[in-house]
Motif scaffolding. Structure first.
Motif, PDB file in Angstrom:
ATOM      1  N   VAL A 246      69.809  36.832 164.215  1.00  0.00           N
ATOM      2  CA  VAL A 246      69.604  37.861 165.488  1.00  0.00           C
ATOM      3  C   VAL A 246      68.887  38.595 166.104  1.00  0.00           C
ATOM      4  O   VAL A 246      67.930  37.902 166.957  1.00  0.00           O
ATOM      5  N   VAL A 247      68.707  39.635 165.448  1.00  0.00           N
ATOM      6  CA  VAL A 247      67.378  40.473 165.994  1.00  0.00           C
ATOM      7  C   VAL A 247      66.150  39.741 165.403  1.00  0.00           C
ATOM      8  O   VAL A 247      65.231  40.573 166.059  1.00  0.00           O
ATOM      9  N   ILE A 248      65.687  38.941 164.361  1.00  0.00           N
ATOM     10  CA  ILE A 248      64.634  38.767 163.921  1.00  0.00           C
ATOM     11  C   ILE A 248      63.675  37.728 164.975  1.00  0.00           C
ATOM     12  O   ILE A 248      63.178  37.298 165.177  1.00  0.00           O
ATOM     13  N   VAL A 249      65.101  37.112 165.496  1.00  0.00           N
ATOM     14  CA  VAL A 249      64.836  35.464 166.837  1.00  0.00           C
ATOM     15  C   VAL A 249      64.322  36.395 168.089  1.00  0.00           C
ATOM     16  O   VAL A 249      63.196  35.292 168.658  1.00  0.00           O
ATOM     17  N   ASN A 250      64.597  37.149 168.156  1.00  0.00           N
ATOM     18  CA  ASN A 250      65.043  37.821 169.685  1.00  0.00           C
ATOM     19  C   ASN A 250      63.499  38.409 169.968  1.00  0.00           C
ATOM     20  O   ASN A 250      62.796  38.210 170.682  1.00  0.00           O
ATOM     21  N   ARG A 251      63.231  39.164 167.904  1.00  0.00           N
ATOM     22  CA  ARG A 251      61.822  40.247 168.610  1.00  0.00           C
ATOM     23  C   ARG A 251      60.432  38.860 168.275  1.00  0.00           C
ATOM     24  O   ARG A 251      59.376  39.519 168.027  1.00  0.00           O
ATOM     25  N   VAL A 252      61.290  38.184 167.576  1.00  0.00           N
ATOM     26  CA  VAL A 252      59.703  36.490 166.700  1.00  0.00           C
ATOM     27  C   VAL A 252      59.584  36.068 168.450  1.00  0.00           C
ATOM     28  O   VAL A 252      58.276  35.404 168.736  1.00  0.00           O
ATOM     29  N   PHE A 253      60.299  35.247 168.963  1.00  0.00           N
ATOM     30  CA  PHE A 253      60.690  34.619 170.219  1.00  0.00           C
ATOM     31  C   PHE A 253      61.051  34.994 171.567  1.00  0.00           C
ATOM     32  O   PHE A 253      60.138  34.375 172.318  1.00  0.00           O
ATOM     33  N   TRP A 254      61.913  35.658 171.790  1.00  0.00           N
ATOM     34  CA  TRP A 254      62.584  36.014 173.407  1.00  0.00           C
ATOM     35  C   TRP A 254      61.888  37.220 173.691  1.00  0.00           C
ATOM     36  O   TRP A 254      61.615  37.315 174.768  1.00  0.00           O
ATOM     37  N   ALA A 255      61.612  38.538 172.899  1.00  0.00           N
ATOM     38  CA  ALA A 255      60.404  39.292 173.379  1.00  0.00           C
ATOM     39  C   ALA A 255      59.382  38.900 173.890  1.00  0.00           C
ATOM     40  O   ALA A 255      58.951  39.135 175.402  1.00  0.00           O
ATOM     41  N   PRO A 256      58.720  38.502 173.184  1.00  0.00           N
ATOM     42  CA  PRO A 256      57.110  37.588 173.695  1.00  0.00           C
ATOM     43  C   PRO A 256      57.685  36.672 175.230  1.00  0.00           C
ATOM     44  O   PRO A 256      56.611  37.020 176.272  1.00  0.00           O
ATOM     45  N   LEU A 257      58.743  35.699 175.093  1.00  0.00           N
ATOM     46  CA  LEU A 257      58.924  35.463 176.529  1.00  0.00           C
ATOM     47  C   LEU A 257      58.936  36.536 177.372  1.00  0.00           C
ATOM     48  O   LEU A 257      58.770  35.937 179.343  1.00  0.00           O
ATOM     49  N   GLN A 258      59.616  37.780 177.459  1.00  0.00           N
ATOM     50  CA  GLN A 258      60.417  37.752 178.330  1.00  0.00           C
ATOM     51  C   GLN A 258      58.944  39.142 178.312  1.00  0.00           C
ATOM     52  O   GLN A 258      58.964  39.456 179.736  1.00  0.00           O
ATOM     53  N   ARG A 259      57.823  39.777 177.885  1.00  0.00           N
ATOM     54  CA  ARG A 259      56.590  39.732 178.260  1.00  0.00           C
ATOM     55  C   ARG A 259      56.271  38.812 179.011  1.00  0.00           C
ATOM     56  O   ARG A 259      55.209  39.319 180.196  1.00  0.00           O
TER      57      ARG A 259
END
Length: 591
Positions: free
Chosen positions: A570-583
């Motif tokens: 979950v952390v890897i997916v959030n850092r790699v995929f969701w975090a750039p989208l949130q930024r």
């Protein structure tokens, strides 16, 4: 209609005075009636809680907590009230946690990064993971009392509610309108004043919708939190969730049907008495310069507004607010951006990074030691393979639910008429514990020959899809009416309107809903990959079933491995995929 010119001034004055006196009397009568209704409601609420409290703190016998409950339908109303009490207490603690944790994660530069990372991990840890680690602690804290098991149950519900609310509040803090931030700093508001006058109002609409979603998530995990099976031991608490679980084990379909009817009634009453008034009240916090398209009404809210309960609550909580304001004055005012000082201290950054790295190394070493001394590294490979299968289910679920619910949620959020029509139905569907129908789904899967490896995706979606829908509705509901009116005046319609206004406006809300939906799906896998009815049990290969079976059999090492693998994915997916989208959402699509 205008007055006739033949009516004299004296007649008009006399008539107006009579109407004014009659209107005043009617208003006073309505206020008195509203006060009576509100006071009666408060007395009934606190009387019901006082009636249940002795059972909550009941003394345990030498045999310990019960492992079974009665399935007599006559007990269903009482069981439902007990479940409602647990849900309410868990929601209260979730709100407190949201405000404290979310504020720290958004405002503290260094610690906030760690807190955000921990939030990713915490939302991915399944309810059974928390229960297996804390049930003994709660029972030890409250020995010889049912309060220990009750506390464990409330904590389990809390872990299914708090994370998406915290994500929502943090995201609202990070996307506050710049002009409001400038105003707060120009007026040099204290920390408490800024929190109460800007942070909370600005986050009210999305936070409210996430509270609704959190309650839905709590209902989803009610059976796991009321019928706790850990280390080959079962702790049963009176509640509608444990009633359904016991009835399914006894093949009592009639009782399951009664519980479904009871849940529908409860959801409707909560929608009418709580959520609908709160949604209408929250419209006052819309960030816009024009009024909403169509005012909404609620009988419950009208009664509360006519009463004097708001004056009484204001007088009761004003000293608390003033005390908090005084206590936070030493922290300074909002004359400068957070953090107040030391933003560029590289030495502090290096020390902080080194400390975080040390903690991570120690945790990794402890995990490796646990694996090496327990089932061995081969078990880690099994958990990774199972995690990959569950990841594929979560990815398919998130993609399909986004395609379905983003346009529907945006349409509902932007159309007050549609919202009034569909909100009760959405509340029923989202708040209804989907796992209540899992026993029936088991029979359907067996009768129709449906592979549980595919069927579990549908079961996971029943609990996780609403995170996307609710966040998109909240995002569309927050679009300023002046922007909507501008697109109408310019003749922007159809796909162009969706591309230039609606989708950019709800993009950030979709990101937030996608993160929490994926986290909810991972959590839901523990009850969706293992379903049973009577002697029939269907098990899907995946990390959820891996953790469930390890928890029930008391294999602590396997539980640790499963939770660690799930958290890492979950952390890897959030850092790699969701975090750039949130930024991207914060940089380009923030209103």
């Amino acid at each position: 209609m205008a007055l006739s010119p033949f009516i004299t001034h004296a007649e008009t004055a006399a008539g107006g005075h009579g109407r004014s006196t009659a209107g005043t009397r009617t208003s006073m009568t309505a206020a008195v009636a509203s006060d009576v209704i509100v006071v009666a409601g408060i007395l009934v609420l606190f009387g019901t809680i006082a009636w249940m409290l002795p059972d909550v703190d009941a003394t345990l016998g030498p045999e310990g907590p019960p492992s079974h409950i009665s399935t007599d339908p006559a007990n269903l109303p009482y069981y439902t009230l007990r479940s409602l009490l647990r849900m309410a207490v868990a929601l209260l603690f979730s709100l407190i946690f949201t405000f404290i944790y979310g504020l720290a994660a958004a405002r503290l530069r260094r610690v906030g990064k760690v807190l955000t990372l921990l939030l990713d991990i915490l939302q991915s840890v399944p309810v059974l993971g928390f229960l297996s680690a804390t049930i003994t602690i709660w029972i030890t804290l409250f020995p010889h009392s049912m309060l220990g098991v009750e506390a464990a149950s409330v904590f389990a519900i809390f872990t299914s509610q708090a994370w998406n609310m915290t994500f929502s509040f943090r995201n609202s803090l990070l996307t506050e309108p710049q002009e409001l931030d400038e105003a707060a700093r120009s007026f040099r508001l204290t920390r408490w004043q800024r929190f109460w006058k800007l942070d909370v109002p600005n986050s009210t609409i999305p936070l409210l919708w996430n509270c609704m979603m959190s309650v839905s998530g709590g209902w989803f995990f009610l059976t796991a939190s009321e019928m706790i099976s850990v280390n080959n031991t079962t702790y049963a608490l009176p509640g509608i969730g444990s009633f359904v679980e016991e009835s399914a084990a006894n093949r009592e379909l009639g009782n399951i049907g009664l519980a479904i009817v009871a849940m529908i009634l409860v959801v409707l009453l909560i929608d009418i008495g709580v959520w609908r008034p709160l949604i209408i009240w929250s419209q006052k916090f819309r960030n816009e310069q024009s009024s909403a398209d169509a005012p909404r009404s609620s009988l419950v809210l009208n009664v509360i507004r006519r009463s004097h309960i708001d004056d009484l609550l204001g007088a009761a909580f004003r000293p608390i607010g003033e005390a908090l304001d005084v206590a936070m004055r030493p922290l300074g005012r909002t004359g400068a951006r957070w953090p107040l000082r030391g933003a560029g201290r590289r030495a502090g950054d290096v020390v902080f990074a080194a400390a975080c790295a040390g903690v991570l190394i120690a945790a990794a070493a402890g995990l490796v030691s646990t694996i090496g001394n327990g089932p061995g590294l081969a078990e880690l490979g099994t958990a990774l393979y199972d995690g990959g299968l569950t990841f594929l289910r979560v990815a398919v679920l998130t993609l399909v639910c986004s395609v379905i619910w983003v346009p529907i949620g945006a349409s509902i959020g932007m159309n007050p008429r549609l919202s009034r029509m569909l909100q009760p139905l959405i509340q029923i569907l989202s708040s209804f514990p989907a796992n209540f129908v899992f026993p029936l789904a088991t029979l359907v899967f067996i009768a129709w020959g449906i592979d549980i490896n595919w069927g579990s995706i549908l079961l996971m979606a029943l609990g996780a899809q609403w995170y996307i829908l609710f966040n998109v509705i909240a995002g569309a509901n927050s679009i300023p009416s002046d922007l909507v009116e501008m697109t109408r005046n310019l003749g922007v319609t159809g796909f162009l309107r969706w591309r230039t206004l609606i989708l950019p406006s709800v993009f950030g809300a979709w990101c937030e809903g996608g993160i929490t939906a994926a986290g909810g799906a991972w959590n839901a896998s523990i009850v969706s990959e293992v379903v049973s009815y009577g002697n029939h049990t269907l098990v899907a290969r995946g990390l959820g079933s891996y953790i469930t079976q390890a928890t029930e059999s008391g294999q602590t090492a396997r539980v640790v491995i499963g939770v660690a693998v799930m958290s890492a994915i979950v952390v890897i997916v959030n850092r790699v995929f969701w975090a750039p989208l949130q930024r991207l959402a914060s940089r380009r699509f923030s209103l």
